[in-house]
Design a protein around this motif. Structure first.
Motif, mmCIF file in Angstrom:
data_model
loop_
_atom_site.group_PDB
_atom_site.id
_atom_site.type_symbol
_atom_site.label_atom_id
_atom_site.label_comp_id
_atom_site.label_asym_id
_atom_site.label_seq_id
_atom_site.Cartn_x
_atom_site.Cartn_y
_atom_site.Cartn_z
ATOM 1 N N LEU A 129 10.587 39.217 50.308
ATOM 2 C CA LEU A 129 11.350 37.937 49.474
ATOM 3 C C LEU A 129 11.027 36.685 48.908
ATOM 4 C CD1 LEU A 129 14.183 37.552 52.125
ATOM 5 C CD2 LEU A 129 14.166 38.649 50.334
ATOM 6 N N GLU A 130 9.190 35.841 49.028
ATOM 7 C CA GLU A 130 9.019 35.571 48.245
ATOM 8 C C GLU A 130 8.658 36.166 46.316
ATOM 9 O OE1 GLU A 130 6.882 32.620 51.265
ATOM 10 O OE2 GLU A 130 5.660 34.265 49.967
ATOM 11 N N LEU A 131 7.850 37.029 46.368
ATOM 12 C CA LEU A 131 7.212 37.595 45.247
ATOM 13 C C LEU A 131 9.082 38.272 44.091
ATOM 14 C CD1 LEU A 131 5.111 40.229 46.711
ATOM 15 C CD2 LEU A 131 4.373 38.830 45.696
ATOM 16 N N LEU A 132 10.079 38.564 45.181
ATOM 17 C CA LEU A 132 11.428 39.153 43.795
ATOM 18 C C LEU A 132 11.711 37.662 43.347
ATOM 19 C CD1 LEU A 132 13.190 41.533 46.100
ATOM 20 C CD2 LEU A 132 11.435 42.130 44.019
ATOM 21 N N ALA A 133 11.484 36.033 43.943
ATOM 22 C CA ALA A 133 12.265 35.165 43.831
ATOM 23 C C ALA A 133 11.026 34.514 42.857
ATOM 24 C CB ALA A 133 12.228 34.293 45.341
ATOM 25 N N SER A 134 9.669 34.917 43.055
ATOM 26 C CA SER A 134 9.334 34.390 41.636
ATOM 27 C C SER A 134 8.849 35.114 40.665
ATOM 28 C CB SER A 134 7.205 34.559 41.774
ATOM 29 O OG SER A 134 7.004 35.669 42.213
ATOM 30 N N LEU A 135 9.993 36.374 40.287
ATOM 31 C CA LEU A 135 10.102 36.934 39.315
ATOM 32 C C LEU A 135 11.681 36.126 38.933
ATOM 33 C CD1 LEU A 135 8.666 40.497 40.439
ATOM 34 C CD2 LEU A 135 8.171 38.444 38.869
ATOM 35 N N ILE A 145 6.501 45.701 39.191
ATOM 36 C CA ILE A 145 5.614 44.549 39.359
ATOM 37 C C ILE A 145 5.331 43.591 39.931
ATOM 38 C CG2 ILE A 145 5.921 41.963 37.620
ATOM 39 C CD1 ILE A 145 7.881 44.260 35.453
ATOM 40 N N ALA A 146 6.290 43.834 41.124
ATOM 41 C CA ALA A 146 6.229 42.830 42.540
ATOM 42 C C ALA A 146 5.200 44.063 43.415
ATOM 43 C CB ALA A 146 8.102 43.141 43.527
ATOM 44 N N LYS A 147 5.085 45.095 43.420
ATOM 45 C CA LYS A 147 4.127 45.972 43.653
ATOM 46 C C LYS A 147 2.013 45.257 43.383
ATOM 47 C CE LYS A 147 2.547 50.607 43.981
ATOM 48 N NZ LYS A 147 2.894 51.506 44.009
ATOM 49 N N ALA A 148 2.594 44.947 42.180
ATOM 50 C CA ALA A 148 1.438 44.316 41.969
ATOM 51 C C ALA A 148 0.887 43.302 41.730
ATOM 52 C CB ALA A 148 1.309 44.312 40.082
ATOM 53 N N LEU A 149 2.121 42.236 42.296
ATOM 54 C CA LEU A 149 1.913 40.814 42.300
ATOM 55 C C LEU A 149 1.569 40.854 44.277
ATOM 56 C CD1 LEU A 149 4.653 39.138 40.536
ATOM 57 C CD2 LEU A 149 2.942 38.857 39.563
ATOM 58 N N PHE A 160 11.500 40.261 29.507
ATOM 59 C CA PHE A 160 10.921 40.066 29.117
ATOM 60 C C PHE A 160 10.673 38.576 29.513
ATOM 61 C CE2 PHE A 160 10.247 42.016 24.167
ATOM 62 C CZ PHE A 160 10.343 43.044 25.041
ATOM 63 N N ASP A 161 11.761 38.071 30.483
ATOM 64 C CA ASP A 161 11.997 36.744 30.977
ATOM 65 C C ASP A 161 10.948 37.209 32.124
ATOM 66 O OD1 ASP A 161 13.794 35.742 29.767
ATOM 67 O OD2 ASP A 161 15.402 36.723 31.405
ATOM 68 N N ILE A 162 10.405 37.883 32.892
ATOM 69 C CA ILE A 162 10.439 38.096 33.818
ATOM 70 C C ILE A 162 7.765 38.081 33.038
ATOM 71 C CG2 ILE A 162 8.662 40.078 35.616
ATOM 72 C CD1 ILE A 162 11.422 41.468 35.962
ATOM 73 N N MET A 163 7.987 39.093 32.104
ATOM 74 C CA MET A 163 6.896 38.091 31.860
ATOM 75 C C MET A 163 6.020 37.260 31.238
ATOM 76 S SD MET A 163 6.648 42.594 29.955
ATOM 77 C CE MET A 163 5.031 41.855 28.430
ATOM 78 N N THR A 164 7.535 36.611 30.831
ATOM 79 C CA THR A 164 6.936 35.394 30.190
ATOM 80 C C THR A 164 6.442 33.900 31.683
ATOM 81 O OG1 THR A 164 8.545 35.293 28.284
ATOM 82 C CG2 THR A 164 8.086 33.299 28.890
ATOM 83 N N ARG A 165 7.151 34.933 32.656
ATOM 84 C CA ARG A 165 7.244 33.926 33.802
ATOM 85 C C ARG A 165 5.917 34.633 34.113
ATOM 86 N NH1 ARG A 165 10.935 32.922 37.796
ATOM 87 N NH2 ARG A 165 13.072 32.880 36.899
ATOM 88 N N LEU A 166 5.334 35.273 33.694
ATOM 89 C CA LEU A 166 3.746 36.088 34.603
ATOM 90 C C LEU A 166 2.627 34.883 33.652
ATOM 91 C CD1 LEU A 166 4.576 39.452 35.465
ATOM 92 C CD2 LEU A 166 4.293 37.815 37.243
ATOM 93 N N ARG A 167 3.218 34.780 32.244
ATOM 94 C CA ARG A 167 2.136 34.569 31.785
ATOM 95 C C ARG A 167 2.436 33.247 31.700
ATOM 96 N NH1 ARG A 167 3.428 34.770 24.912
ATOM 97 N NH2 ARG A 167 5.157 34.076 25.905
ATOM 98 N N GLY A 208 -2.576 37.323 32.561
ATOM 99 C CA GLY A 208 -2.689 38.382 31.258
ATOM 100 C C GLY A 208 -3.045 39.491 31.950
ATOM 101 N N LEU A 209 -1.188 39.880 30.689
ATOM 102 C CA LEU A 209 -0.337 41.022 30.301
ATOM 103 C C LEU A 209 -1.167 41.827 29.569
ATOM 104 C CD1 LEU A 209 2.870 39.533 31.366
ATOM 105 C CD2 LEU A 209 1.156 40.269 32.719
ATOM 106 N N VAL A 210 -1.068 43.179 29.306
ATOM 107 C CA VAL A 210 -1.365 43.680 28.319
ATOM 108 C C VAL A 210 0.144 44.515 28.529
ATOM 109 C CG1 VAL A 210 -3.098 46.163 28.049
ATOM 110 C CG2 VAL A 210 -3.542 44.329 28.629
#
Lengths: 333, 632
Positions: free
Chosen positions: B130-136, B161-165, B190-197, B202-204
């Motif tokens: 739940l935490e991971l999904l929330a962070s996304l 993505i959650a699996k990677a996190l 893209f929203d999610i990717m921006t959050r991760l950045r 680092g994202l490829v």
């Protein structure tokens, strides 16, 4: 030997160099490799037993190849579509009994026709169950295998039928151009099957169905018909094999063909076919049959106990496939 | 691999130098360089076969490399497996997801933990999930208990993505993540990717869609033929032409073939007519016609039922209702052979599983449909010899390559061209293509577009399904928009742009509240309510509810009209929040602009009333429309 003639056999001039010289660059090489293996086994065995390469033993081996070889043709068709037919052994047993019983009431050709039709009918049933209802081929034919054997016992009253007319022997013991008729039948059957798979719409459809059924269907090929046909052929050919076997023994036994499916599958796989379908050839299967028969014959000549022969054959099959896998990955990388 | 991590990670996060990798005789990478910083989204571009997937897989430990060096957080690494990569925090989100369809979302997220010994603690897994999904920002979007097979491809990606996190990945590679997403889903990604950045990762971003590269990336690296030809340039310093030049090594003109000659006025004969087609839950009610010589686009979001619709038309999928007419004759359902015989060709979406027969040669693949249509025992290949030769010229394929044992050695673009050519051998009247440029690089796309244009010019009705709205608009003469299994609009592509398409394609569920509003308005006030986009002299109607025939504005949902052709041209030109009476004094119309909370222009909502009617206060109506807009 005939095998070499067949591999070299180039398509008739004019008709096709452009046609299906298909999947060959690899397929050919595989068949060639298996042919080399077969020759290697022959050479080794001829050193181990001076009797091995005699004319009479060669004919003996050809004779032994007939029954398993006929069944392996149907099995190749089935495996090419990505299926499997575990019922061939018990279908041979059942249709043998049917033939034996029919011979008590009708002429030889008619009885043979009944037996072959029964085999084809059983194959049709398996094929339809598998392809109309999407059941697993392994399970359906396993069920048919059990039913077939059980019916063979019931129809025969648990004993072998020995009222076979002697005239049946003519099927096996007539020589044509110095070749026993059953061996000739085998070779003609392989030639026809090979030509069918290589040069006809149906044959290519069988490859396409095995390789990618969905794509074949989307391209408008008759996938249902050509998925069922191999099972019909397999059942009918099991009956033909039973006919040859009974002609030799002049007796029909409900136990006949026991474990025959395993030999047939082994021969097809040794011949380079993929159990996932789409890959394999008649030439490869014929070589596979010869390899199986040679090994068994060689072990007999050397006086290896029949109880040890199973272990020996199993080991040789696995080692052969392992070596083939290693060699092919070396060649293709 | 187990190098102790430094306390202060120094940029760059990852540095790859002179990477080479050969498969067989093909040199996939011949000295590729790449660097990635923390807090960065780095675009990795290249045409198909340029080596971007290979490089990604090497970085993620899926493949080994022959030569060169990779340093990660300052330490040289040589990964032997994905497990090695995950352990040090490198993860990849693949195009074809690596999820297990029978396990739940949660089990998939923590799949790497299943590889460890010991018991699983489902309680703490759920909490962390739940935490991971929330962070996304996806806490509510994805039930943890669902089996993955039920998810859409966009949702699956979120699980990846959650699996990677879940393994605390510091570096995440996205391999063509937008390939099967609709525009709104791309936005969410893209929203999610921006959050991760922002969180320092680092994202490829591997892609060949240039617009997306410009939207999301900070820097760009371009590969060509296994070499880095543009190394880590800031995205803002580049323009599209420069990028294309770097990718293909030459200028290419406009990638869409010749601008449309608008033939829609002079109607060619109808080749394909679909009436009220239904097929299971995915296709509910689809109707359209395709004329000879036109390219008809079939657009919509993922899940709108486009692929299912065309599969039902061709007969690969059972129909539950409706009729399909080819040249006026009804096609039998669930029978591709009949459709082919009637003159239809079909290029399915998934090349590898639906079109290519891998064990047959290229030639037999090309001739597969011919083989199916050919009657007789033999193959009949000799009869089409000449046509094959002509086709080869058209494809740019040397004749000797026909004998290649496998199609799979060809690029995606060439594979696709061969599959299209498979149908041309049969002279189809209608050719249906589902995502014809999926996995095809930008250089080859152009040649597929011109091929399709040529086919249409020869008099074939070409129907193209595409989730790439830009492609749909650039390629087709006319667009049918589908939403939730229904055809909702039939418009010339000239009047559309990507934004309008997105609005038209919105799922009916999001349209439902709008429809409810229009119904409320017309119920209380009578007349007709509509939601429309207005531009210059044209109106495109997104939704309309008419309760009083006398107030019919003169257009229906999914239609485009010149203002003068409607019954309310004056009001549409004035666009004011007062009731504007038309010249013929039959009706009065009020228009209110509608804007999403994010400031997106969503067009206008209007209410038309017969002139003799009592007019409600405009402010009250504006208030209700604004209230709806604020909640969009």
């Amino acid at each position: 030997m005939t095998t070499r003639d067949m591999t070299k056999d180039s398509p008739p001039a004019g008709m096709d160099t452009k046609g299906p010289s298909m999947g060959r660059s690899l397929g050919r090489r595989l068949e060639v490799r298996m042919l080399v293996l077969a020759l290697l086994i022959a050479v080794v065995l001829s050193f181990l037993s001076p009797f091995f390469l005699t004319r009479s033993n060669i004919f003996n081996m050809l004779d032994q190849s007939v029954v398993i070889g006929i069944v392996a043709v149907g099995m190749t068709f089935v495996i090419l579509t990505g299926g499997i037919d575990l019922s061939v052994g018990s279908v041979a047993g059942l249709t043998g009994i049917i033939l034996g019983l029919s011979l008590q009431h009708m002429s030889i050709p008619l009885a043979m026709l009944v037996a072959v039709a029964a085999g084809g009918g059983i194959g049709l049933l398996s094929g339809l169950l598998i392809n109309l209802f999407g059941l697993a081929a392994f399970v359906v034919t396993l069920g048919i295998m059990a039913i077939g054997r059980s019916l063979a016992y019931i129809f025969s009253g648990q004993q072998s039928i020995s009222t076979i007319p002697e005239a049946m022997q003519n099927i096996v013991y007539t020589n044509v151009f110095g070749i026993p008729s059953n061996v000739l039948f085998l070779l003609v059957l392989y030639a026809l099957a090979w030509a069918y798979l290589t040069y006809t719409k149906g044959g290519r459809t069988i490859y396409a169905v095995g390789s990618n059924k969905e794509a074949a269907r989307a391209a408008g090929l008759s996938t249902l018909f050509y998925s069922v046909l191999p099972y019909v052929l397999s059942g009918a050919l099991a009956a033909v094999a039973a006919t040859f076997s009974i002609s030799q023994l002049l007796s029909a036994d409900p136990l006949m063909g026991n474990a025959m499916e395993l030999d047939a599958i082994a021969a097809v796989v040794i011949g380079g076919a993929s159990l996932y379908g789409g890959r394999g050839s008649m030439i490869g299967t014929l070589i596979g049959v010869f390899i199986m028969v040679m090994i068994r014959n060689g072990l007999n000549l050397m006086g290896v106990s029949p109880f040890w022969q199973g272990s020996a054959i199993g080991t040789i099959i696995i080692v052969a496939l392992l070596v083939e896998r290693l060699v092919s990955s070396r060649v293709n990388r | 691999m187990n190098a102790p991590l430094p306390k202060e990670p120094k940029p760059p996060l990852l540095l790859a130098r002179g990477i080479t990798k050969a498969f067989d005789r093909t040199q996939a990478l011949a000295g590729a360089d790449f660097e990635l910083n923390e807090r960065e989204i780095h675009g990795l571009l290249g045409a198909n076969g340029a080596g971007k997937s290979t490089l990604s897989k090497i970085i993620a430990g899926h493949q080994s490399f022959d030569d060169g060096e990779i340093t990660y957080r300052g330490y040289p690494i040589k990964l032997r497996s994905t497990r090695d990569a995950l352990r040090i925090g490198i993860a990849i989100v693949m195009q074809e997801t690596s999820l297990v369809p029978d396990l739940t979302v949660m089990e998939n997220i923590f799949l790497p933990e299943l590889g460890r010994s010991g018991w699983l603690d489902y309680g703490s897994m759920r909490k962390r999930g739940l935490e991971l999904l929330a962070s996304l920002g996806q806490a509510d979007a994805l039930p943890l208990d669902w089996e993955v097979r039920r998810l859409s491809s966009a949702q699956k990606q979120i699980v990846e993505i959650a699996k990677a996190l879940g393994v605390r990945a510091k570096l995440i590679i996205f391999d063509e993540p937008t390939a099967s997403l609709s525009p709104t889903e791309v936005d969410r990604l893209f929203d999610i990717m921006t959050r991760l950045r922002l969180s320092g990762r680092g994202l490829v971003f591997v892609s060949h869609r240039l617009e997306e590269v410009f939207t999301i990336t900070d820097r760009v690296t371009v590969l060509r033929e296994g070499r880095t030809v543009m190394n880590a340039k800031p995205t803002t310093s580049l323009n599209q032409a420069e990028l294309i030049r770097a990718m293909v090594g030459a200028e290419i003109g406009a990638i869409y073939a010749a601008p449309h000659v608008m033939t829609s006025d002079v109607k060619a004969p109808v080749a394909l007519e679909v009436r009220n087609l239904a097929a299971g839950a995915a296709v509910r009610d689809v109707s359209f016609t395709a004329h000879r010589g036109e390219i008809l686009g079939l657009g919509g979001l993922v899940g709108a039922g486009r692929s299912e619709c065309v599969e039902a038309i061709f007969g690969l999928r059972p129909r539950t209702g409706g009729t399909v007419l080819l040249d006026g004759k009804a096609l039998r359902p669930e029978n591709p052979r009949a459709a082919i015989r009637a003159g239809m060709g079909f290029v399915a979406e998934d090349r590898r599983t639906q079109n290519i027969v891998p064990d047959l040669t290229v030639k037999e693949n090309l001739l597969l449909a011919y083989l199916g249509a050919h009657s007789g025992l033999g193959l009949g290949y000799a009869k089409c010899e000449k046509k094959v030769e002509q086709l080869l010229g058209r494809l740019g394929l040397p004749a000797h390559r026909l004998m290649d044992a496998s199609m799979l050695n060809f690029s995606g673009g060439m594979q696709q061209k061969i599959i299209i050519a498979r149908w041309l051998l049969l002279d189809p009247k209608v050719l249906v293509l589902d995502e014809p440029t999926k996995g095809v690089d930008i250089g080859t796309r152009a040649s597929i577009y011109s091929m399709l244009r040529d086919i249409a010019t020869d008099g074939v009705a070409v129907v193209v399904v595409s989730s790439d709205f830009e492609e749909l608009l650039g390629l087709s003469d006319r667009v049918i928009v589908m939403s939730d299994g229904r055809s909702v609009a039939d418009l010339p592509s000239a009047v559309l742009d990507e934004e309008k398409l997105t609005l038209l394609a919105a799922p009916r569920t999001s349209m439902a509240r709008n429809t409810a509003l229009l119904q409320d308005l017309t119920r209380e006030n009578g007349g007709a309510g509509f939601w429309a986009l207005i531009e210059d002299e044209r109106v495109i109607c997104l939704n309309a509810v008419v309760s009083d025939r006398g107030a019919d504005p003169g257009f229906k949902a999914g239609e485009a009209r010149i203002l003068a052709e409607t019954r309310i041209p004056r009001a549409l030109r004035r666009r004011e929040c007062i009731f504007v009476t038309e010249a013929d004094a039959t009706r009065a119309t009020l228009l209110v602009p509608i804007r999403s909370p994010r400031g997106h222009d969503m067009g206008w909502v209007g209410l038309s009333l017969p002139n003799d009617h009592k007019m409600p206060p405009p402010e009250a109506i504006k208030f209700r429309i604004d209230t709806l807009a604020a909640s969009l």
